[in-house]
Design an enzyme around this catalytic site. Structure first.
Site, mmCIF file in Angstrom:
data_model
loop_
_atom_site.group_PDB
_atom_site.id
_atom_site.type_symbol
_atom_site.label_atom_id
_atom_site.label_comp_id
_atom_site.label_asym_id
_atom_site.label_seq_id
_atom_site.Cartn_x
_atom_site.Cartn_y
_atom_site.Cartn_z
ATOM 1 N N CYS A 1 -66.939 110.902 17.950
ATOM 2 C CA CYS A 1 -66.872 109.954 19.314
ATOM 3 C C CYS A 1 -66.895 111.128 20.491
ATOM 4 O O CYS A 1 -67.561 110.775 21.476
ATOM 5 C CB CYS A 1 -65.971 108.947 19.181
ATOM 6 S SG CYS A 1 -64.335 109.868 19.205
ATOM 7 N N GLU B 1 -59.152 104.054 22.005
ATOM 8 C CA GLU B 1 -59.769 105.169 21.678
ATOM 9 C C GLU B 1 -61.199 104.871 21.590
ATOM 10 O O GLU B 1 -61.548 104.452 20.141
ATOM 11 C CB GLU B 1 -59.054 106.086 20.662
ATOM 12 C CG GLU B 1 -57.811 106.289 20.981
ATOM 13 C CD GLU B 1 -57.439 107.338 22.110
ATOM 14 O OE1 GLU B 1 -58.540 107.937 22.470
ATOM 15 O OE2 GLU B 1 -56.352 107.281 22.746
#
Length: 519
Positions: A264, A230
């Site tokens: 993010c 991720e």
């Protein structure tokens, strides 16, 4: 209350790293625990998840204090993105785990093969290594752990050393809540992580930067260990002249102030049609005043940059841009404070566009039209983690059609990543694999295909045994599928099939149609 007090007391102590020479024994311990099969029964899994739930609830005050200490995160954001996220995830998983664990009937099986009872089992992968990160240190550590527990795996969690207060609370929660032989915490930095990667795992789950992901992937490749990565990306937002400018400004500003921009999945830059550039900036200034009447620095709701190194990186990025600051720009190194800052840039090669900022910097790149915006988005980063298109339906559909990304929030900022039951993950170099909700269970499960061949079928199976002389015609009759298309790729027209399907193109559709007619 006693749990909370003990956890808060631990925050005041220095984070103690796990001795490197003890890590092989820790890894061996969770492998042995998995091989004992104790984690496989549903009762064990549910008990661990329920105990983890109460471990989180009993330590809420400590989590709030730790998030404030490490990230300056406010109480509301801590509950929104850390505590309630994890507890709600656990409740959802416990309510659905029995259904997920059941064998599935295999789809698309020919009638003759249904005699073999084809099905799909969900087997746990084994011993899992979870390497967490600092920006959402509770959420991004415990959510994958919930998936690993639900799938019947054992796990070692390595929290981020950049959020040391939270790392200590995580260790306290796990050590006092769930089975220590199956789930444990390793604290540390590069040496400890390196030692963990020397061990054999059945899967590695990593959240963080692409540079570290490359190191982990290289090490995992030595033992062919599967991974979920991720990561992040230079995520574009595109605002066309037909967008609701006020909503776009409000929603995109929120996407960059949350967690002081250390998200993010938030947009890295915004491309705005020149026709609506001035009103868009005006709306951003207005919304900023609404969000923080006394300024972001004075607000308990606005966080801080995680540590001095990251703060200095952001300051250097702001100093290196050729853009023009039109809002914000205030900063205070002593508090690790960096205010929301809007910068007009004139090129996709500007550092604020070409690099991931991971902070409250909001570069705006004016564009002439949607064609230009789509082209630039592909040039800056072909496979970002997120895409944020604002415009009418025709425009947003086109943006999705002509770009790639891990996920999309149409007319919003990062909302698709905030739904705990929607699969979340990247594509290409923004990540591999997905998790959240059912996908977390699938992430740590192996879909094991199973058939059971009864003894009475031996006569039907005789065609597979040698000698094969004279058996080819029988085999073709049993197994060969006839195409419904010509050599030029066009579909054959069959009046019989058309009548049977009532023009729907499928037998099922035809059956439904005839049933409606008969009724």
């Amino acid at each position: 209350m006693a749990q909370d007090l003990a956890s808060m007391a631990s925050i005041a102590t220095e984070l103690k790293y796990t001795p490197v020479d003890s890590i092989p024994a820790i890894a061996s311990g969770v492998r042995n625990a998995f091989n004992s099969h104790k984690t496989k029964p549903i009762d064990f899994r549910l008990t661990q998840l329920r105990r983890l739930y109460w471990g989180i609830k009993d330590n809420e005050a400590a989590i709030v204090q730790a998030c404030k200490q490490d990230l300056g995160k406010g109480v509301f954001e801590t509950y929104l993105s850390e505590i309630d996220w994890c507890t709600n995830d656990i409740v959802f998983v416990t309510q659905n785990l029995g259904k997920w664990m059941k064998d599935e009937k295999a789809p698309d099986i020919p009638l003759a093969n249904k005699l073999l009872s084809p099905r799909i089992r969900k087997d746990p992968l084994g011993a899992i290594l979870i390497v967490g990160t600092y920006n959402f240190p509770i959420n991004l550590s415990l959510t994958p752990l919930v998936g690993a527990i639900a799938a019947g795996c054992t796990a070692v969690l390595k929290p981020s050393e950049s959020a040391p207060s939270v790392a200590k609370v995580l260790q306290h929660i796990i050590e006092t809540s769930i089975d220590a032989s199956c789930y444990t915490v390793v604290q540390g930095a590069i040496p400890e992580t390196t030692a963990l990667l020397e061990e054999k795992w059945d899967k590695i789950f990593y959240t963080g930067s692409a540079n570290v992901a490359k190191i982990i992937a290289k090490k995992a490749a030595e033992t062919l260990t599967p991974m979920t990565l991720e990561l992040g990306g230079r995520n574009p937002a595109i605002v066309t002249k037909n967008a609701n400018v006020r909503l776009a400004a409000k929603r995109l500003l929120w996407g960059k102030i949350m967690n002081a921009g250390q998200v993010c999945i938030s947009q890295n830059y915004i491309m705005v049609d020149r026709e609506v550039l001035d009103p868009f900036i005006a709306e951003m200034k207005l919304v900023m005043k609404q969000f923080y009447p006394d300024g972001a620095k004075e607000s308990d709701d606005f966080g801080r940059i995680v540590h001095g190194k990251q703060w200095s990186r952001l300051k250097q990025m702001l100093e290196s841009t050729k853009g023009r600051i039109v809002m914000g720009g205030d900063m205070d190194e002593s508090q690790r404070y960096m205010g929301p800052t809007v910068i007009i840039v004139d090129s996709p090669s500007d550092p604020l566009v070409a690099e991931e900022t991971f902070g409250p910097l909001i570069p705006i790149l004016p564009v002439e039209d949607l064609d230009t915006a789509i082209r630039i988005a592909g040039e800056v980063h072909r496979t970002p983690l997120g895409l944020y298109p604002f415009g009418n339906k025709q425009e947003t559909d086109r943006m999705m059609r002509e770009t790639q990304s891990g996920g999309v929030s149409v007319n919003d900022a990062l909302f698709h990543g905030s739904l705990p039951t929607l699969p979340f993950g990247g594509v290409g170099d923004s990540g591999h694999g997905a998790y959240r909700g059912r996908s977390s269970f699938d992430c740590f499960s192996h879909r094991r295909s199973v058939t059971s061949t009864p003894g009475w079928m031996e006569g039907l199976l005789d065609v597979r045994y040698p000698p094969y002389e004279g058996k080819l015609a029988k085999f073709k009759k049993m197994s060969e599928l006839k195409p419904n298309f010509e050599r030029d790729g066009k579909v054959k027209f069959s009046l019989v099939s058309y009548v049977l399907s009532l023009g729907t193109g499928s037998k099922t559709g035809g059956l439904i149609g005839y049933a409606v007619i008969l009724l």
